[in-house]
Design an enzyme around this catalytic site. Structure first.
Site, mmCIF file in Angstrom:
data_model
loop_
_atom_site.group_PDB
_atom_site.id
_atom_site.type_symbol
_atom_site.label_atom_id
_atom_site.label_comp_id
_atom_site.label_asym_id
_atom_site.label_seq_id
_atom_site.Cartn_x
_atom_site.Cartn_y
_atom_site.Cartn_z
ATOM 1 N N HIS A 41 0.848 -1.193 0.000
ATOM 2 C CA HIS A 41 0.000 0.000 0.000
ATOM 3 C C HIS A 41 0.877 1.233 0.000
ATOM 4 C CE1 HIS A 41 -3.124 2.856 1.100
ATOM 5 N NE2 HIS A 41 -3.958 1.956 0.625
ATOM 6 N N ASP A 101 -7.965 -5.387 -0.169
ATOM 7 C CA ASP A 101 -8.462 -6.058 -1.379
ATOM 8 C C ASP A 101 -8.160 -7.540 -1.388
ATOM 9 O OD1 ASP A 101 -9.606 -3.883 -2.660
ATOM 10 O OD2 ASP A 101 -7.625 -3.128 -3.156
HETATM 11 N N1 CMC Z 1 4.431 -7.416 -5.034
HETATM 12 C C1 CMC Z 1 5.784 -7.410 -5.143
HETATM 13 N N2 CMC Z 1 6.559 -6.324 -4.916
HETATM 14 C C2 CMC Z 1 5.920 -5.192 -4.589
HETATM 15 C C3 CMC Z 1 4.519 -5.110 -4.457
HETATM 16 C C4 CMC Z 1 3.770 -6.281 -4.687
HETATM 17 N N3 CMC Z 1 2.446 -6.263 -4.569
HETATM 18 N N4 CMC Z 1 4.171 -3.850 -4.115
HETATM 19 C C5 CMC Z 1 5.314 -3.154 -4.039
HETATM 20 N N5 CMC Z 1 6.376 -3.956 -4.315
HETATM 21 C C6 CMC Z 1 7.796 -3.571 -4.267
HETATM 22 C C7 CMC Z 1 8.161 -2.706 -5.458
HETATM 23 O O1 CMC Z 1 8.649 -3.476 -6.527
HETATM 24 C C8 CMC Z 1 9.214 -1.780 -4.877
HETATM 25 O O2 CMC Z 1 10.434 -2.486 -4.861
HETATM 26 P P1 CMC Z 1 11.844 -1.688 -4.996
HETATM 27 O O3 CMC Z 1 11.920 -0.793 -3.784
HETATM 28 O O4 CMC Z 1 12.871 -2.774 -5.001
HETATM 29 O O5 CMC Z 1 11.753 -0.924 -6.287
HETATM 30 C C9 CMC Z 1 8.746 -1.567 -3.431
HETATM 31 O O6 CMC Z 1 7.971 -2.739 -3.113
HETATM 32 C C10 CMC Z 1 7.902 -0.307 -3.235
HETATM 33 O O7 CMC Z 1 6.827 -0.336 -4.157
HETATM 34 P P2 CMC Z 1 6.232 0.931 -4.884
HETATM 35 O O8 CMC Z 1 5.567 0.500 -6.162
HETATM 36 O O9 CMC Z 1 7.245 2.007 -4.965
HETATM 37 O O10 CMC Z 1 5.125 1.372 -3.860
HETATM 38 P P3 CMC Z 1 3.922 2.325 -4.179
HETATM 39 O O11 CMC Z 1 3.592 2.976 -2.886
HETATM 40 O O12 CMC Z 1 4.193 3.176 -5.346
HETATM 41 O O13 CMC Z 1 2.772 1.281 -4.625
HETATM 42 C C11 CMC Z 1 0.914 -0.163 -4.623
HETATM 43 C C12 CMC Z 1 1.737 0.854 -3.824
HETATM 44 C C13 CMC Z 1 -0.372 -0.488 -3.841
HETATM 45 C C14 CMC Z 1 0.502 0.436 -5.983
HETATM 46 C C15 CMC Z 1 1.773 -1.450 -4.841
HETATM 47 O O14 CMC Z 1 2.120 -1.985 -3.597
HETATM 48 C C16 CMC Z 1 1.058 -2.504 -5.699
HETATM 49 O O15 CMC Z 1 1.122 -2.430 -6.924
HETATM 50 N N6 CMC Z 1 0.346 -3.482 -5.025
HETATM 51 C C17 CMC Z 1 -0.426 -4.463 -5.753
HETATM 52 C C18 CMC Z 1 -1.759 -3.857 -6.171
HETATM 53 C C19 CMC Z 1 -2.711 -3.703 -5.008
HETATM 54 O O16 CMC Z 1 -2.914 -4.628 -4.216
HETATM 55 N N7 CMC Z 1 -3.350 -2.520 -4.934
HETATM 56 C C20 CMC Z 1 -4.383 -2.234 -3.926
HETATM 57 C C21 CMC Z 1 -3.985 -1.139 -2.998
HETATM 58 S S1 CMC Z 1 -5.091 -1.039 -1.592
HETATM 59 C C22 CMC Z 1 -6.588 -0.509 -2.217
HETATM 60 C C23 CMC Z 1 -6.584 0.830 -2.863
HETATM 61 O O17 CMC Z 1 -5.965 1.792 -2.350
HETATM 62 O O18 CMC Z 1 -7.246 0.991 -3.888
#
Ligand code: CMC
Length: 433
Positions: A310, A368
Site C-alpha cells: 500500500h 483487497d
Molecule cells: N508485489 C511485489 N513487490 C511489490 C509489491 C507487490 N504487490 N508492491 C510493491 N512492491 C515492491 C516494489 O517493486 C518496490 O520495490 P523496490 O523498492 O525494489 O523498487 C517496493 O515494493 C515499493 O513499491 P512501490 O511501487 O514504490 O510502492 P507504491 O507505494 O508506489 O505502490 C501499490 C503501492 C499499492 C501500488 C503497490 O504496492 C502494488 O502495486 N500493489 C499491488 C496492487 C494492489 O494490491 N493494490 C491495492 C492497494 S489497496 C486498495 C486501494 O488503495 O485501492
C-alpha cells in the site's frame, strides 16, 4: 489548521539567495511546507510525480497514519465503526461531520431509501451496451449519464442542489451496479425494496429474480455492510483526487463521480480485488505459491502480488484486519472450507508474511486481498468486485467533493511539469523530411 513560528529556509546555493517557507500544522499528521508562493518568489516549481510528498488540499474528513496503521473517519477509529456502527450512519458521519441523533439517522436512512430507484429510461440507455461489457465500463457510462437524467440539481453553488445530488448518488449507486450485473446475466432488473436496509437491498437487487426471492443471511448482510464501511473513504487516494480535480473546474457532481469510477478501475487501485482473484486462478494450485512469490520478488519480472502493499500503510492495513475476521465469519456461515482458491490465498498470505523480501519492504495483505475472497464466497462474480468498491466509495467521493466546493481557498487544479521534450524548432515541409 494553523500557521505559526516554524518555517523552512530554502537557499539557492548558486546565488546565495534565501526564502522563508511557512509551515502549516494540522490537528494530526505531519506538518506541511506551504509552497504556494514558491514559483512567484523563486521561479521554480516543485517536482513530485505520484504526489508522494504533496498535500493537495486541506481536509477534515479522513485521517490515515500509515506507520501506525490508523484510519479515522471524522476522528472515529475504523475498527469501532466497523464493530458498532452501520453504513448509513457512516455515510451521515462522512457527509455532515458528526454522528447523527436517533431522529436524524431515521430521516437520513428514509431519504436515501426513497432515492434508490433510477429513472426508468436509464434501462433504455443501458441496453446500448454490449451484454458482455465489463460492469465498470457500464458504471462509468451510467454514472456520467445521471447528469442527463437529473439536471434539476446541478447548480453546484447551491448547497441544497449539492445535497440532493449527493443523496441521489449514494442511493442510486447500488441500483446501477446491480443493473449492470443483471444486464450482463440477461436477467430482468430487480427493483429496490424500501423495507430493506442499504446492504440488504444491494444483495436483493443482485440475487433476487422474478421467480425467486433472495433469502437474506444476516451474517452475509452484516459482512456486506462492514465491507461498505471499510471502503467508504480513504483520504486523498487516486480516485478521490480525481474527483476533486474534475470538480475543481466546476464540473457537475455526477460527471466528477464518473471520473472517480474510471480512476478506481485500475488494478493498482480498486481493480486490485478483481486482480487478486485472477492471480489466485493463475496460481492454480497451493503447490505453485512459492513459484509465484519468487516471480514477485524478481526485479526483471513485472509480476506483483496483487492484494499486497500500500502506498500509505507501511506496517499493516487496519481495514484488512477487520476484513480478515469478516472473511472467516462468512466462510463459516457458508460452510466453505475446501475452496481451492481460498487454500491458495491462505498459503500465499502465510508464505509472503514470512518472506524477508515482503517483511523488509513492509508489504502486507491489504483490504483487497480479503474482500476478493469474501465476494467470491458470497457468489459475486469477479468482474463485479470493483463495482462494489465503487458503491462503497461513492459517499467518500461525494463528501470530499462537497468539502472542496465549500473551501474558500479552492482553485482549479492545474499542476505544472518538468519539460524534457524538444526545444523550439522550425516546421520542415513534408518534401524535405
Ligand atoms: N508485489 C511485489 N513487490 C511489490 C509489491 C507487490 N504487490 N508492491 C510493491 N512492491 C515492491 C516494489 O517493486 C518496490 O520495490 P523496490 O523498492 O525494489 O523498487 C517496493 O515494493 C515499493 O513499491 P512501490 O511501487 O514504490 O510502492 P507504491 O507505494 O508506489 O505502490 C501499490 C503501492 C499499492 C501500488 C503497490 O504496492 C502494488 O502495486 N500493489 C499491488 C496492487 C494492489 O494490491 N493494490 C491495492 C492497494 S489497496 C486498495 C486501494 O488503495 O485501492
Amino acid at each position: 489548521m494553523s500557521s505559526n513560528e516554524k518555517s523552512f529556509t530554502l537557499t539557492d546555493n548558486s546565488s546565495g539567495k534565501s526564502w522563508e517557507l511557512p509551515v502549516m500544522h494540522g490537528t494530526l499528521g505531519p506538518d506541511v511546507i506551504d509552497v504556494r508562493k514558491l514559483y512567484a518568489d523563486t521561479g521554480c516549481f516543485t517536482y513530485d510525480p505520484g504526489f508522494t510528498s504533496t498535500g493537495s488540499c486541506e481536509s477534515k474528513i479522513t485521517f490515515i497514519d500509515g506507520d501506525e496503521g490508523v484510519l479515522l473517519y471524522r476522528g472515529y477509529p475504523i475498527e469501532q465503526l466497523a464493530e458498532k456502527s452501520d453504513f448509513m450512519e457512516v455515510c451521515y458521519l462522512l457527509l455532515y461531520g458528526n454522528l447523527p441523533s436517533a431522529a436524524d439517522k431515521v430521516k437520513f436512512e428514509h431519504d436515501i431509501t426513497y432515492h434508490t430507484m433510477v429513472h426508468e429510461q436509464m434501462q433504455t440507455f443501458l441496453r446500448g451496451f454490449r451484454r458482455d461489457a465489463h460492469p465498470m465500463a457500464v458504471m462509468c457510462g451510467m454514472v456520467g449519464a445521471l447528469s442527463a437524467f437529473y439536471h434539476d440539481s446541478l447548480d453546484i453553488s447551491n448547497p441544497k442542489h449539492r445535497m440532493v445530488s449527493s443523496y441521489r448518488m449514494i442511493a442510486k449507486m447500488p441500483t446501477i451496479a446491480a443493473l449492470a450485473y443483471k444486464y450482463n446475466l440477461g436477467q430482468p432488473y430487480t427493483y429496490p425494496k424500501n423495507k430493506l436496509r442499504y446492504a440488504e437491498n444491494f444483495l436483493h437487487m443482485m440475487f433476487s429474480n422474478p421467480c425467486e426471492e433472495y433469502e437474506m443471511d444476516p451474517v452475509l448482510a452484516r459482512a456486506m455492510d462492514v465491507i461498505l464501511i471499510l471502503h467508504a473513504d480513504h483520504e486523498q487516494n487516486a480516485s478521490t483526487s480525481t474527483v476533486r480535480l474534475a470538480g475543481s473546474s466546476g464540473a457537475n457532481p455526477f460527471a466528477c463521480i464518473a471520473a472517480g469510477v474510471a480512476s478506481l478501475w485500475g488494478p493498482a487501485h480498486g481493480g486490485a480485488n478483481e486482480a487478486v482473484l485472477n492471480m489466485l486462478e493463475e496460481i492454480g494450485d497451493k503447490k505453485n505459491v512459492g513459484k509465484f512469490v519468487e516471480k514477485a520478488k524478481n526485479k526483471d519480472d513485472p509480476f506483483r502480488l496483487m492484494g499486497f502493499g500500500h502506498r500509505v500503510y507501511k506496517n499493516f492495513d487496519p481495514r484488512s484486519r477487520v476484513m480478515r475476521t469478516q472473511c472467516h465469519k462468512v466462510l463459516d456461515a457458508l460452510g466453505v472450507h475446501d475452496e481451492p482458491l481460498l487454500e491458495i490465498a491462505l498459503e500465499l498470505e502465510k508464505i509472503a508474511l514470512e518472506d524477508p523480501y515482503f517483511i523488509e519492504k513492509k508489504l502486507y495483505p491489504n483490504v483487497d486481498f480479503y474482500s476478493g475472497i469474501i465476494f467470491k464466497a458470497m457468489g459475486i462474480p469477479t468482474t463485479m468486485f470493483t463495482a462494489l468498491f465503487a458503491v462503497a466509495r461513492t459517499v467518500g467521493w461525494i463528501a470530499q467533493w462537497n468539502e472542496m466546493i465549500e473551501d474558500p481557498s479552492q482553485k482549479i487544479g492545474r499542476p505544472r511539469q518538468l519539460f524534457t521534450g524538444a526545444e523550439k524548432r522550425d516546421y520542415v515541409d513534408i518534401k524535405k523530411r
